[in-house]
Design an enzyme around this catalytic site. Sequence first.
Site, PDB file in Angstrom:
ATOM      1  CE  LYS A  74      -1.643  -9.122  15.376  1.00 54.98           C
ATOM      2  NZ  LYS A  74      -2.593  -9.054  14.249  1.00 54.98           N
ATOM      3  CG  ASN A  75       2.141  -7.121  14.837  1.00 52.97           C
ATOM      4  OD1 ASN A  75       1.266  -7.941  14.551  1.00 52.97           O
ATOM      5  ND2 ASN A  75       2.031  -5.840  14.524  1.00 52.97           N
ATOM      6  NE  ARG A 116      -0.415 -10.796   4.718  1.00 52.39           N
ATOM      7  CZ  ARG A 116      -0.369 -11.301   3.487  1.00 52.39           C
ATOM      8  NH1 ARG A 116      -1.496 -11.605   2.867  1.00 52.39           N
ATOM      9  NH2 ARG A 116       0.787 -11.512   2.883  1.00 52.39           N
ATOM     10  CB  CYS A 154      -5.931  -6.999   7.873  1.00 49.83           C
ATOM     11  SG  CYS A 154      -6.228  -6.938   9.642  1.00 49.83           S
ATOM     12  CG  ASP A 206       0.051  -2.018  12.313  1.00 45.43           C
ATOM     13  OD1 ASP A 206      -0.499  -2.040  11.192  1.00 45.43           O
ATOM     14  OD2 ASP A 206       0.599  -3.010  12.816  1.00 45.43           O
ATOM     15  CB  ILE A 226       3.306   0.869   4.815  1.00 49.41           C
ATOM     16  CG1 ILE A 226       4.247   1.818   5.569  1.00 49.41           C
ATOM     17  CG2 ILE A 226       3.719  -0.587   5.029  1.00 49.41           C
ATOM     18  CD1 ILE A 226       5.692   1.737   5.134  1.00 49.41           C
TER      19      ILE A 226
END
Length: 417
Positions: free
Chosen positions: A22-23, A93, A117, A304, A326
Amino acid sequence: MDKLKISANGPLNGEITVSGAKNAALPLMCAGLLTSGTLRLKNVPMLADVATTQKLLQGMGARVLTDNISEFEINGGTVNNTCAPYELVRTMRASILVLGPTLARFGEAQVSLPGGCAIGSRPVNQHLKGLEAMGAEIAIEHGYVKAKGKLKGARVAMDVVTVGGTENLLMAATLAEGTTVLENCAIEPEVVDLAECLVKMGAKISGIGTSTMIVEGAGELYGCEHSVVPDRIEAGTFLCAVAITGGRVVLRNAAPKTMEVVLDKLVEAGAVIEAGDDWIAIDMRQRPKAVDIRTVVHPGFPTDMQAQFMALNAVAEGSCRVVETIFENRFMHVPELNRMGANITTEGNTAFVQGVERLSGAVVKATDLRASASLVIAGLAARGETVVERIYHLDRGYENIEKKLGSVGANIERVSG
């Protein structure tokens, strides 16, 4: 609203095919705005965020076609609107990634400040600072970023490592006049994937995969065909699921070289890992051992995957520390895991985990994408039934997770209401 009902069903065994990342898919789709040609993307995951990006691009006038399986065609030749509205941007985002390519190609862009998120403040100031260095005039009015101007090459040193910022500025630089030097770039596999696609489109980029990329602005980019890199986070999530239940599972369409630190941690936890160019096999025959985690930028341990390993550590032998460097506020899964019987305390950005023999099923609420994955993993090993609510978070980043886990023996069911 959909929920997942999960019950422990013993070890998992079989094969799972990993989806595209997805990213990587979202910025690649936004790259379609850089050209009037057709960008053909393969191995695209069918996710809520992908559907939102499709609607966003279509709302800007782009032609977006899909086979609803894994392929998209994006043609930016019909774009007639440089505004990305709040109604779509508020849920995701990654919508800010239309800013750079739209501004670079059309000389203006309006993008609503994004949502996504709720895991802390992830500001877009590095995106804006970089675009201003390239000559953009930027104002924030009524919740919108309004940018205009002809971009010119510049030296841009990002104050912090930012994946989205690197991607936005990289796309913008491909159509800027002159040479742009991007310093302190993120080097995640998804950033590399975007850069490699941009090169196929005609961009001139050197330093791909390093913290400094040099971009020679091209007058025009063209369509191409590109396959999205496999999702290392989805793969890691499935590996954690097997590590907590036991069993042997082979992941197909995986990219082990993009997730070596995760594989090393699983070995440390007691798993036997084998890997080839595009597959990973995990064999787990014992109770996992607790492993310390410290999230850092790539190639370190990914933030993640923090929540998924928290679930694994919750039932591991021994105790450990999990340090999140992070994002702030990324321990929202801890209270839910504790409701299932976990023994986890937090202090600032550190969680202290004392492994317990067994978790107990409970009704739990997902608070963000990866937190929801950790609750699914915990439910697979808990005594009794676990119900995970608010799984719309899960659907933003996992393609048919209940079907994939069910195919290897998990007792997991999606229910409405």
